[in-house]
Motif scaffolding. Sequence first.
Motif, PDB file in Angstrom:
ATOM      1  N   SER A 127       0.828  -1.205   0.000  1.00  0.00           N
ATOM      2  CA  SER A 127       0.000   0.000   0.000  1.00  0.00           C
ATOM      3  C   SER A 127       0.861   1.252   0.000  1.00  0.00           C
ATOM      4  O   SER A 127       0.586   2.215  -0.727  1.00  0.00           O
ATOM      5  N   ARG A 184       2.369   1.746  -3.427  1.00  0.00           N
ATOM      6  CA  ARG A 184       1.407   2.300  -4.390  1.00  0.00           C
ATOM      7  C   ARG A 184       1.180   3.785  -4.144  1.00  0.00           C
ATOM      8  O   ARG A 184       1.092   4.582  -5.084  1.00  0.00           O
ATOM      9  N   THR A 185       1.085   4.151  -2.875  1.00  0.00           N
ATOM     10  CA  THR A 185       0.890   5.565  -2.543  1.00  0.00           C
ATOM     11  C   THR A 185       2.083   6.395  -2.982  1.00  0.00           C
ATOM     12  O   THR A 185       1.929   7.484  -3.549  1.00  0.00           O
ATOM     13  N   LYS A 186       3.280   5.863  -2.734  1.00  0.00           N
ATOM     14  CA  LYS A 186       4.492   6.582  -3.124  1.00  0.00           C
ATOM     15  C   LYS A 186       4.572   6.733  -4.631  1.00  0.00           C
ATOM     16  O   LYS A 186       4.946   7.788  -5.149  1.00  0.00           O
ATOM     17  N   LYS A 223       2.067   6.742  -6.690  1.00  0.00           N
ATOM     18  CA  LYS A 223       1.033   7.680  -7.119  1.00  0.00           C
ATOM     19  C   LYS A 223       1.472   9.113  -6.878  1.00  0.00           C
ATOM     20  O   LYS A 223       1.252  10.001  -7.706  1.00  0.00           O
ATOM     21  N   GLU A 224       2.115   9.346  -5.725  1.00  0.00           N
ATOM     22  CA  GLU A 224       2.585  10.695  -5.424  1.00  0.00           C
ATOM     23  C   GLU A 224       3.729  11.104  -6.336  1.00  0.00           C
ATOM     24  O   GLU A 224       3.910  12.286  -6.631  1.00  0.00           O
TER      25      GLU A 224
END
Length: 364
Positions: A305, A308-310, A312-313
């Motif tokens: 997770s 994925r967040t990294k 996306k950022e």
Amino acid sequence: MRTTESEKLYEHNGILWRPKPSATATFEEMLAARAVFVEIHQDALWNPWVEDDRADDLERAEAVMGQWTRGEPWFRYKTNRQLDAEFADVDRRISAERAADEARWEHDSERYNLEREVARLSLLEMSSILARDREELAAYRSGERFPAMPHSIRAGNMAELEVTIAQREATVKRLAEQVGDPEDVVDKQGYLPRDRRVISLMYYRMNRERDVTALRAQIPELQEGLKQATDKAEKPKLRTEIQIAERRLADLLAVPPLTADDMCSECATPASKHGWVTPPYQGPCPAWPGWSARLREVRRMLEQSAARTKLKEADPRKPQPLATVPSGLPLGEVAKRLAELDAEFPGAIVKRGRANRWELWPPK
């Protein structure tokens, strides 16, 4: 207590005492001071901060004790040389014990068996789960668990639990036969469970002392922050933080002095705190195979997770036009709007965009 007034000698627990010529404290006051002195130092062995908290009491006790001395004619206080010799004897004994332990560890490491080690940990875990299931079944039978539950549902749950318990009892029996004496299972270093409990206790004491010291400093700061706070939204947050910190501090201070036998052999936690319901337990031991696998899976999910967040950022934001002119306007209006935008964004490039609109983009 026996008193010899002519010689000013006082006896207590087989020891003679006499006041120094300048003494003003009575014998009873001296005994009370010694009791305080012993109490503080014994308490400080587990709670080191007590010496600071009761520094005034300790100073007064030492002042009273200093007015009295031993009364036996033969008694002499040990010299520094004698004390050094005793300390040297202690050091030699500790070194010899350490050498014997290291020799044992080296020898026992040769009989390390991974399957037996895992089986021992599984036995501990399954025994804990079995104890939980038995407690749950007893609570069902007594009606303590879900008192309002319909009888038919309760009976069904109890029947399922009885089957589960029988299966786990069989598993525990099989593991016990495979493990043999759980206290004789060594790890890769040749350490027995009793050796690791000594290490666990050391780390637990260090962690407890660190946390208590930090909380004792943190709570007054939070309380002062609450007094100074003017933001209405901040005050409830500070109150919650204070309550959590005070509860945590109270829990740590309530822990009685522990020995190595009280500890888990696999982590710096008292064995009595391992269980499946919180509270009163802190949770299963992270070294237990089943629980360890669940922790690894949770960690994997969290890492995925976070990745994925990294990602996306890190993705660049989709470029957007400087301005747009919608379609369907009269040609004169379009020309007028484009002229105004050209003045605002000199050098901009006009492109046909979505829905036939005009888009102004920065020059390349």
